[in-house]
Design a protein around this motif. Structure first.
Motif, PDB file in Angstrom:
ATOM      1  N   ASN A  81      68.721  21.555  10.229  1.00 31.78           N
ATOM      2  CA  ASN A  81      67.958  20.801   9.240  1.00 31.78           C
ATOM      3  C   ASN A  81      66.571  20.554   9.812  1.00 31.78           C
ATOM      4  OD1 ASN A  81      66.846  19.041   7.429  1.00 31.78           O
ATOM      5  ND2 ASN A  81      68.456  17.521   7.568  1.00 31.78           N
ATOM      6  N   GLY A  82      65.593  21.252   9.301  1.00 32.40           N
ATOM      7  CA  GLY A  82      64.250  21.142   9.841  1.00 32.40           C
ATOM      8  C   GLY A  82      63.308  20.275   9.048  1.00 32.40           C
ATOM      9  N   GLY A  83      63.725  19.825   7.885  1.00 34.21           N
ATOM     10  CA  GLY A  83      62.862  18.978   7.073  1.00 34.21           C
ATOM     11  C   GLY A  83      61.540  19.660   6.766  1.00 34.21           C
ATOM     12  N   ASP A  84      60.463  18.892   6.826  1.00 34.95           N
ATOM     13  CA  ASP A  84      59.138  19.431   6.532  1.00 34.95           C
ATOM     14  C   ASP A  84      58.418  19.935   7.779  1.00 34.95           C
ATOM     15  OD1 ASP A  84      59.333  18.961   3.793  1.00 34.95           O
ATOM     16  OD2 ASP A  84      58.696  16.882   4.023  1.00 34.95           O
ATOM     17  N   ASN A  85      58.984  19.687   8.957  1.00 33.60           N
ATOM     18  CA  ASN A  85      58.370  20.145  10.202  1.00 33.60           C
ATOM     19  C   ASN A  85      59.464  20.750  11.095  1.00 33.60           C
ATOM     20  OD1 ASN A  85      56.893  20.576  12.507  1.00 33.60           O
ATOM     21  ND2 ASN A  85      55.856  18.606  12.436  1.00 33.60           N
ATOM     22  N   PRO A  86      59.888  21.999  10.793  1.00 29.93           N
ATOM     23  CA  PRO A  86      61.026  22.575  11.501  1.00 29.93           C
ATOM     24  C   PRO A  86      60.803  22.770  13.000  1.00 29.93           C
ATOM     25  CG  PRO A  86      59.986  24.216  10.094  1.00 29.93           C
ATOM     26  CD  PRO A  86      59.356  22.908   9.769  1.00 29.93           C
ATOM     27  N   VAL A  87      59.600  23.098  13.423  1.00 28.23           N
ATOM     28  CA  VAL A  87      59.354  23.311  14.855  1.00 28.23           C
ATOM     29  C   VAL A  87      59.543  22.003  15.616  1.00 28.23           C
ATOM     30  CG1 VAL A  87      57.625  23.942  16.582  1.00 28.23           C
ATOM     31  CG2 VAL A  87      57.833  25.293  14.485  1.00 28.23           C
TER      32      VAL A  87
END
Length: 162
Positions: A81-87
Motif C-alpha cells: 500500500n503506497g498511498g500517494d507517495n509509494p517511494v
C-alpha cells in the motif's frame, strides 16, 4: 388534511435526516492504491542483494539478480500500500522492518553497502535505495488488486565498481 398535519413534523425530521446523512451513506471510499517494488540490475554482472535487519544483523531477504533482470525486494512480487507517495512509504516499510542496510555482492565479495541514515531526497547524483530520488515510478494499468504502478531502483556499474 387533518390526517396529514400530525405526521408533518415526522416527515420534516425524516427529510432533514436524509439530506444531512444521505450523501454519507451512499459515499464509497476509493480503493487503496497498491504498488510493486523492483530492483533492476543494469550492470554487466550478476549480483546478489542482501537486505539486513540491523538490530539482529540477520539477512531478511537475499536474491540473485542477473544482468538486465528485475526482481522484487522486500515484497517478493506482492504489492504494498503506497498511498500517494509509494517511494516514501516503501522506504518507511523497510525502516519499520528494521531493514536499514542493503548490501551488493559479486560472488562472495561485498562491493557496495547502503545504510539508512535519515532517508530523504538527496538528488539524482546519489544512487541509494534510501534516497527517494533514486527511485523511478512507472504507472501501470490497474489490476484486480488495484495495483496502479511500480517503483524501480536501478543498480548500475558505478554501484559495483565497474
Amino acid at each position: 388534511m387533518k390526517r396529514f398535519i400530525p405526521h408533518f413534523p415526522i416527515i420534516l425530521i425524516g427529510l432533514s435526516l436524509l439530506i444531512c446523512f444521505g450523501c454519507v451513506l451512499t459515499e464509497i471510499d476509493p480503493p487503496e492504491k497498491h504498488y510493486l517494488e523492483k530492483y533492476l540490475n543494469s550492470s554487466n554482472e550478476t549480483i546478489t542483494i542482501k537486505m539486513l535487519d540491523v538490530s539482529e544483523m540477520i539477512v531478511v531477504k537475499s536474491f540473485l539478480l542477473p544482468s538486465g533482470d528485475e526482481r522484487s525486494g522486500l515484497y517478493q512480487d506482492l504489492y504494498f500500500n503506497g498511498g500517494d507517495n509509494p517511494v516514501k512509504n516503501y522506504i518507511d516499510d523497510l525502516s519499520r522492518s528494521n531493514i536499514k542496510r542493503i548490501e551488493i555482492y559479486l560472488g562472495d565479495i561485498m562491493v557496495k553497502e547502503w545504510i539508512l541514515e535519515p532517508s530523504g531526497n538527496y538528488g539524482m547524483g546519489e544512487n541509494n535505495p534510501f534516497n527517494y530520488d533514486s527511485w523511478v515510478f512507472e504507472k501501470i494499468e490497474p489490476t484486480g488488486n488495484n495495483i496502479v504502478g511500480k517503483i524501480i531502483f536501478t543498480i548500475t556499474n558505478d554501484d559495483i565498481g565497474n
